[in-house]
Design a protein around this motif. Sequence first.
Motif, PDB file in Angstrom:
ATOM      1  N   LEU A  40       1.920  -3.626   5.834  1.00 57.18           N
ATOM      2  CA  LEU A  40       0.840  -4.667   6.828  1.00 57.18           C
ATOM      3  C   LEU A  40       0.969  -3.420   8.303  1.00 57.18           C
ATOM      4  O   LEU A  40      -0.171  -3.460   8.907  1.00 57.18           O
ATOM      5  CB  LEU A  40       1.566  -5.930   7.160  1.00 57.18           C
ATOM      6  CG  LEU A  40       1.282  -6.719   6.166  1.00 57.18           C
ATOM      7  CD1 LEU A  40       2.019  -8.091   6.377  1.00 57.18           C
ATOM      8  CD2 LEU A  40       0.084  -7.177   5.763  1.00 57.18           C
ATOM      9  N   ARG A  41       2.174  -2.943   8.594  1.00 60.31           N
ATOM     10  CA  ARG A  41       2.207  -1.768   9.556  1.00 60.31           C
ATOM     11  C   ARG A  41       1.038  -0.482   9.315  1.00 60.31           C
ATOM     12  O   ARG A  41       0.397  -0.216  10.275  1.00 60.31           O
ATOM     13  CB  ARG A  41       3.760  -1.532   9.703  1.00 60.31           C
ATOM     14  CG  ARG A  41       3.824  -0.610  10.888  1.00 60.31           C
ATOM     15  CD  ARG A  41       5.290  -0.062  11.032  1.00 60.31           C
ATOM     16  NE  ARG A  41       6.305  -0.913  10.983  1.00 60.31           N
ATOM     17  CZ  ARG A  41       7.588  -0.842  11.000  1.00 60.31           C
ATOM     18  NH1 ARG A  41       8.109   0.257  10.926  1.00 60.31           N
ATOM     19  NH2 ARG A  41       8.501  -1.957  10.913  1.00 60.31           N
ATOM     20  N   ALA A  42       1.365  -0.272   8.086  1.00 62.87           N
ATOM     21  CA  ALA A  42       0.514   0.778   7.683  1.00 62.87           C
ATOM     22  C   ALA A  42      -1.059   0.561   7.938  1.00 62.87           C
ATOM     23  O   ALA A  42      -2.047   1.087   8.530  1.00 62.87           O
ATOM     24  CB  ALA A  42       0.699   1.151   6.331  1.00 62.87           C
ATOM     25  N   ILE A  43      -1.423  -0.714   7.229  1.00 64.32           N
ATOM     26  CA  ILE A  43      -3.024  -1.299   7.576  1.00 64.32           C
ATOM     27  C   ILE A  43      -3.407  -1.162   9.161  1.00 64.32           C
ATOM     28  O   ILE A  43      -4.322  -1.048   9.000  1.00 64.32           O
ATOM     29  CB  ILE A  43      -2.843  -2.569   6.997  1.00 64.32           C
ATOM     30  CG1 ILE A  43      -2.864  -2.421   5.309  1.00 64.32           C
ATOM     31  CG2 ILE A  43      -4.204  -3.357   7.071  1.00 64.32           C
ATOM     32  CD1 ILE A  43      -2.719  -3.830   4.551  1.00 64.32           C
ATOM     33  N   ALA A  44      -2.395  -1.738   9.859  1.00 67.32           N
ATOM     34  CA  ALA A  44      -2.862  -2.113  11.368  1.00 67.32           C
ATOM     35  C   ALA A  44      -3.202  -0.815  11.775  1.00 67.32           C
ATOM     36  O   ALA A  44      -3.765  -0.639  12.870  1.00 67.32           O
ATOM     37  CB  ALA A  44      -1.439  -3.096  11.891  1.00 67.32           C
ATOM     38  N   ALA A  45      -2.089   0.241  11.495  1.00 71.05           N
ATOM     39  CA  ALA A  45      -2.257   1.555  12.173  1.00 71.05           C
ATOM     40  C   ALA A  45      -3.277   2.322  11.522  1.00 71.05           C
ATOM     41  O   ALA A  45      -3.562   3.639  11.980  1.00 71.05           O
ATOM     42  CB  ALA A  45      -0.902   2.342  11.987  1.00 71.05           C
ATOM     43  N   GLY A  46      -3.919   1.858  10.526  1.00 70.99           N
ATOM     44  CA  GLY A  46      -4.982   2.919   9.890  1.00 70.99           C
ATOM     45  C   GLY A  46      -4.470   3.879   9.010  1.00 70.99           C
ATOM     46  O   GLY A  46      -4.816   4.931   8.833  1.00 70.99           O
ATOM     47  N   GLN A  47      -2.915   3.728   8.650  1.00 66.80           N
ATOM     48  CA  GLN A  47      -2.089   5.116   8.102  1.00 66.80           C
ATOM     49  C   GLN A  47      -2.201   4.789   6.453  1.00 66.80           C
ATOM     50  O   GLN A  47      -2.474   3.556   5.980  1.00 66.80           O
ATOM     51  CB  GLN A  47      -0.863   5.006   8.310  1.00 66.80           C
ATOM     52  CG  GLN A  47      -0.735   5.327   9.914  1.00 66.80           C
ATOM     53  CD  GLN A  47       0.914   5.367  10.281  1.00 66.80           C
ATOM     54  OE1 GLN A  47       1.640   4.311  10.025  1.00 66.80           O
ATOM     55  NE2 GLN A  47       1.188   6.607  10.658  1.00 66.80           N
ATOM     56  N   THR A  48      -1.928   5.654   5.692  1.00 68.98           N
ATOM     57  CA  THR A  48      -1.475   5.441   4.299  1.00 68.98           C
ATOM     58  C   THR A  48      -0.035   4.958   4.289  1.00 68.98           C
ATOM     59  O   THR A  48       0.912   5.121   5.311  1.00 68.98           O
ATOM     60  CB  THR A  48      -1.378   6.953   3.509  1.00 68.98           C
ATOM     61  OG1 THR A  48      -0.311   7.691   4.100  1.00 68.98           O
ATOM     62  CG2 THR A  48      -2.583   7.546   3.483  1.00 68.98           C
ATOM     63  N   LEU A  49       0.350   4.287   3.141  1.00 68.06           N
ATOM     64  CA  LEU A  49       1.725   3.692   3.049  1.00 68.06           C
ATOM     65  C   LEU A  49       2.567   4.891   3.187  1.00 68.06           C
ATOM     66  O   LEU A  49       3.658   4.875   3.504  1.00 68.06           O
ATOM     67  CB  LEU A  49       1.848   3.029   1.865  1.00 68.06           C
ATOM     68  CG  LEU A  49       3.281   2.232   1.548  1.00 68.06           C
ATOM     69  CD1 LEU A  49       3.410   1.312   2.690  1.00 68.06           C
ATOM     70  CD2 LEU A  49       3.025   1.493   0.074  1.00 68.06           C
ATOM     71  N   GLU A  50       2.408   6.052   2.438  1.00 70.62           N
ATOM     72  CA  GLU A  50       3.326   7.305   2.732  1.00 70.62           C
ATOM     73  C   GLU A  50       3.509   7.624   4.097  1.00 70.62           C
ATOM     74  O   GLU A  50       4.703   7.947   4.615  1.00 70.62           O
ATOM     75  CB  GLU A  50       2.635   8.439   1.849  1.00 70.62           C
ATOM     76  CG  GLU A  50       3.538   9.682   1.974  1.00 70.62           C
ATOM     77  CD  GLU A  50       3.030  10.854   1.287  1.00 70.62           C
ATOM     78  OE1 GLU A  50       3.398  11.938   1.370  1.00 70.62           O
ATOM     79  OE2 GLU A  50       2.195  10.714   0.339  1.00 70.62           O
ATOM     80  N   ALA A  51       2.385   7.713   4.798  1.00 65.50           N
ATOM     81  CA  ALA A  51       2.462   8.106   6.241  1.00 65.50           C
ATOM     82  C   ALA A  51       3.316   7.151   7.000  1.00 65.50           C
ATOM     83  O   ALA A  51       4.069   7.668   7.981  1.00 65.50           O
ATOM     84  CB  ALA A  51       1.050   8.174   6.873  1.00 65.50           C
ATOM     85  N   ALA A  52       3.312   5.834   7.013  1.00 63.83           N
ATOM     86  CA  ALA A  52       4.065   4.808   7.561  1.00 63.83           C
ATOM     87  C   ALA A  52       5.426   5.118   7.226  1.00 63.83           C
ATOM     88  O   ALA A  52       6.079   4.748   8.064  1.00 63.83           O
ATOM     89  CB  ALA A  52       3.541   3.558   7.209  1.00 63.83           C
ATOM     90  N   ALA A  53       5.717   5.034   5.842  1.00 64.03           N
ATOM     91  CA  ALA A  53       7.038   5.375   5.493  1.00 64.03           C
ATOM     92  C   ALA A  53       7.693   6.650   6.089  1.00 64.03           C
ATOM     93  O   ALA A  53       8.741   6.588   6.714  1.00 64.03           O
ATOM     94  CB  ALA A  53       7.137   5.333   3.930  1.00 64.03           C
ATOM     95  N   ARG A  54       7.034   7.920   5.944  1.00 59.31           N
ATOM     96  CA  ARG A  54       7.602   8.965   6.631  1.00 59.31           C
ATOM     97  C   ARG A  54       7.815   8.596   7.953  1.00 59.31           C
ATOM     98  O   ARG A  54       8.437   9.530   8.920  1.00 59.31           O
ATOM     99  CB  ARG A  54       6.798  10.231   6.111  1.00 59.31           C
ATOM    100  CG  ARG A  54       6.747  10.422   4.597  1.00 59.31           C
ATOM    101  CD  ARG A  54       6.134  11.853   4.677  1.00 59.31           C
ATOM    102  NE  ARG A  54       6.089  12.081   3.036  1.00 59.31           N
ATOM    103  CZ  ARG A  54       7.185  12.287   2.314  1.00 59.31           C
ATOM    104  NH1 ARG A  54       8.294  12.639   2.664  1.00 59.31           N
ATOM    105  NH2 ARG A  54       6.921  12.964   0.981  1.00 59.31           N
ATOM    106  N   GLY A  55       6.837   7.850   8.565  1.00 56.63           N
ATOM    107  CA  GLY A  55       6.928   7.677  10.189  1.00 56.63           C
ATOM    108  C   GLY A  55       8.084   7.048  10.664  1.00 56.63           C
ATOM    109  O   GLY A  55       8.583   6.792  11.742  1.00 56.63           O
TER     110      GLY A  55
END
Length: 331
Positions: A40-55
């Motif tokens: 849900l964090r990735a969706i809200a930020a317009g990121q991929t799930l990978e990008a959100a995890a690496r972030g």
Amino acid sequence: MSFLRLLQHRAADGARSVILAEDDNAHFLEGVTSTRELALRAIAAGQTLEAAARGCGAGASVDIAAEYEKGHLIAPIDHQDPAHLLLTGTGLTHLGSAEGRDKMHKAAASGENVTDSMRMFLEGLEGGKPAAGSVGQQPEWFYKGDGSQLVGPKEAFTMPSFAQDGGEEPELAGIYVIGDDGTPYRLGLAIANEFSDHVTERHNYLWLAHSKLRQAAIGPELMIGELPGHIEGTSRILRGGETIWEKPFLSGEANMSHSFGNLEHHHFKYDLFRRAGDVHVHFFGTATLSFSDGIQTQEGDVFEITAAPFTLPVSNTLTRAEERAVTVKAL
């Protein structure tokens, strides 16, 4: 090629965390306690799930094989309200998947008649992988239950007291979260055991719906990012510590008569499956069953499914629920 995996960890004190694994390396992610929260964090930020995890901040390294053996790895997706996680699936989706089903249903046909199962398989073979932008053949579809029926990667299967059989189905499951605007997002894939009652199904194919109202398990690793088109695995049954049946299986789109996109379209085309925040675990089907080889499972049998590039198995012991009378009372 390396494949990223997300895992959910629950410590002995109940504290939850998320693990990111790549090749043989894995570490805890800081600031996130569930895969759904990260998605849900990735969706809200317009990121991929990978990008959100690496972030996320990288926490301590972890030996996921050791944590698996300790029973600290739970299903890689869940929902705090199990009613908002749906287990569903599609059958007759793999090349060769009609053989076992057709054997079951031949008794209902005579002469040169083609069974409903074989006809559906052939229709999928012809139209299950449509061109981009087109809608393909509708597949078989079934409902398994809500999140209360999702079993962890090392937990026991409990078949109902009235079950005639408890049989494994080694396959892939797509994992999805619905965004605030109703858009379904595929997070990735997990290996799965889509547990079923094949004796009930064989009696009459119209009882398929009954046979599928059972628990299901997914392995501890959620593969994210780029996904392989070809996956090879092994399904085995152990009894008393000895392997009594073992067979390889193939999955991934290269081995299927339907594309993931076509199966997803025919699931999520229904408005009720696009409710914001819900989680979906959708089983993509198999062509490999011990039941087709005449195996009769027993309580205490262990189903073990492995498949590269996943590194950990899904392993579940078969148990049976105690009989309990159900009474409907008039108000």
